[in-house]
Write a protein that holds these residues in place. Structure first.
Motif, short mmCIF file in Angstrom:
data_model
loop_
_atom_site.label_atom_id
_atom_site.label_comp_id
_atom_site.label_asym_id
_atom_site.label_seq_id
_atom_site.Cartn_x
_atom_site.Cartn_y
_atom_site.Cartn_z
N GLU A 95 0.93 -1.19 0.03
CA GLU A 95 -0.02 0.03 0.03
C GLU A 95 0.99 1.26 0.08
N PRO A 96 0.34 2.36 -0.59
CA PRO A 96 1.21 3.55 -0.66
C PRO A 96 1.41 4.05 0.85
N ALA A 98 3.34 7.26 3.52
CA ALA A 98 3.25 8.84 3.54
C ALA A 98 3.98 9.61 2.29
N HIS A 100 4.23 8.62 -0.92
CA HIS A 100 3.52 8.52 -1.90
C HIS A 100 2.36 9.25 -1.65
N ARG A 101 1.77 9.55 -0.54
CA ARG A 101 0.58 10.33 -0.43
C ARG A 101 1.05 11.64 -0.43
N ALA A 104 1.23 12.91 -3.91
CA ALA A 104 -0.16 13.20 -4.52
C ALA A 104 -0.73 14.27 -3.98
N GLU A 105 -0.70 14.56 -2.85
CA GLU A 105 -1.29 15.92 -2.38
C GLU A 105 -0.45 17.21 -2.82
N HIS A 124 2.43 5.29 -6.74
CA HIS A 124 1.95 6.57 -7.04
C HIS A 124 0.54 6.73 -7.07
N ALA A 127 -2.03 5.99 -4.55
CA ALA A 127 -1.98 7.20 -3.77
C ALA A 127 -2.78 8.11 -4.18
N SER A 284 6.09 14.35 4.27
CA SER A 284 5.01 14.69 5.23
C SER A 284 5.53 16.36 5.72
#
Length: 290
Positions: A95-96, A98, A100-101, A104-105, A124, A127, A284
């Motif tokens: 799973e993606p 932090a 990758h997220r 994306a953000e 990628h 996410a 992050s």
């Protein structure tokens, strides 16, 4: 987190960014927008996928498959697909993280305008990232070397399971390309399948070692890099030219290069900013700062 400054873009000897100012300098670059991301295997290690040259990569004993070996040997193809059939289960469950997220953000906010990834895991996109250029392809597709048909990997998995009832091999380690370590005895009894359309050889839709990235894909990445205000390298040692060429291309066009990676990279001398830090935490923090 260890912070290391690069030498800057003004040539050898140009003043770099003070080490303590690296996160702030990086945040300022990203906040200005038009950032193109170049990501490598180090971005996915926090999702449980080992990299090629970091600590997890050094623990791997198997050498990666080359294109020449794959197309030239039926035994090599059996070995590859047996190991990959088992390893894909691990890749598909990943799973993606932090990192990758965060990418994306930043793209959702309009700050990241392009993503080039050397990874073949699809994290990628999982996410929420869009329009990702998969430089080395993706493990979730299969291509026939005879007719060129591309099919989803899940369909091949089903066919391989049907062709190998009762095959219950287990692996202690899985590589970043989904390659699971198996004994020769485990591999010997594995049956592979061919293309349903033409009977041709099936290959994962990824670029093997010894194989060239399609020229049109490379040119698309060059063009994207030229339009960038900043090239942000994430989790890549840049050891191979496949990714390093875009860092060199950015430097030739006076486009700032920023790198977040654990340990040194081949592009450190071209970077305006180098941040040695865990990718998830660093990215992050970057989202918060921007």
């Amino acid at each position: 987190m260890s912070l290391v400054a690069g030498r800057g873009l003004g040539g050898a000897g140009a003043p770099g960014v003070p080490a303590g100012a690296c996160p702030q300098t990086l945040a300022a670059l990203v906040a200005d927008g038009d950032v193109v991301v170049l990501s490598g295997a180090g971005l996915s290690t926090e999702s449980g996928i080992p990299d090629y040259r970091g600590e997890s990569g050094r623990r791997r004993r198997a050498e990666p498959m080359t294109y020449q070996t794959f197309v030239g040997s039926a035994a090599a193809r059996r070995r590859y697909w047996a190991r990959s059939h088992l390893g894909w289960r691990h890749i598909a469950r990943a799973e993606p993280n932090a990192g990758h997220r965060a990418v994306a953000e930043l793209q959702r906010r309009g700050l990241v305008t392009g993503i080039i990834t050397q990874n073949v895991d699809g994290l990628h996109q999982a996410a929420g990232a869009r329009d990702v250029i998969e430089l080395h392809g993706s493990l979730d597709r299969v291509v026939c070397l005879g007719c060129g048909e591309r099919t989803p990997r899940r369909l091949l998995q089903e066919r391989l399971e049907q062709a190998n009832p009762g095959w219950d091999a287990r692996a202690d380690a899985v590589g970043p390309d989904g390659d699971a370590a198996l004994s020769e005895e485990q591999i010997a009894g594995f049956r592979i399948v061919d293309c349903r359309r033409c009977g041709g050889v099936l290959k994962p839709d990824v670029i093997f070692f010894g194989e060239n990235v399609p020229p049109a894909r490379v040119q698309e990445c060059y063009a994207l890099t030229e339009r960038a205000a900043t090239l942000l390298v994430l989790g890549s040692s840049l050891t191979v030219m496949s990714g390093h060429r875009f860092v060199r291309h950015a430097a030739r066009h006076a486009i700032p290069v920023a790198i977040i990676n654990r340990g040194p990279t081949r592009g450190d001398d071209l970077a305006l900013v180098k941040w040695d830090a865990p990718l998830g935490a660093a990215l992050s923090a970057l989202v918060v700062a921007c």
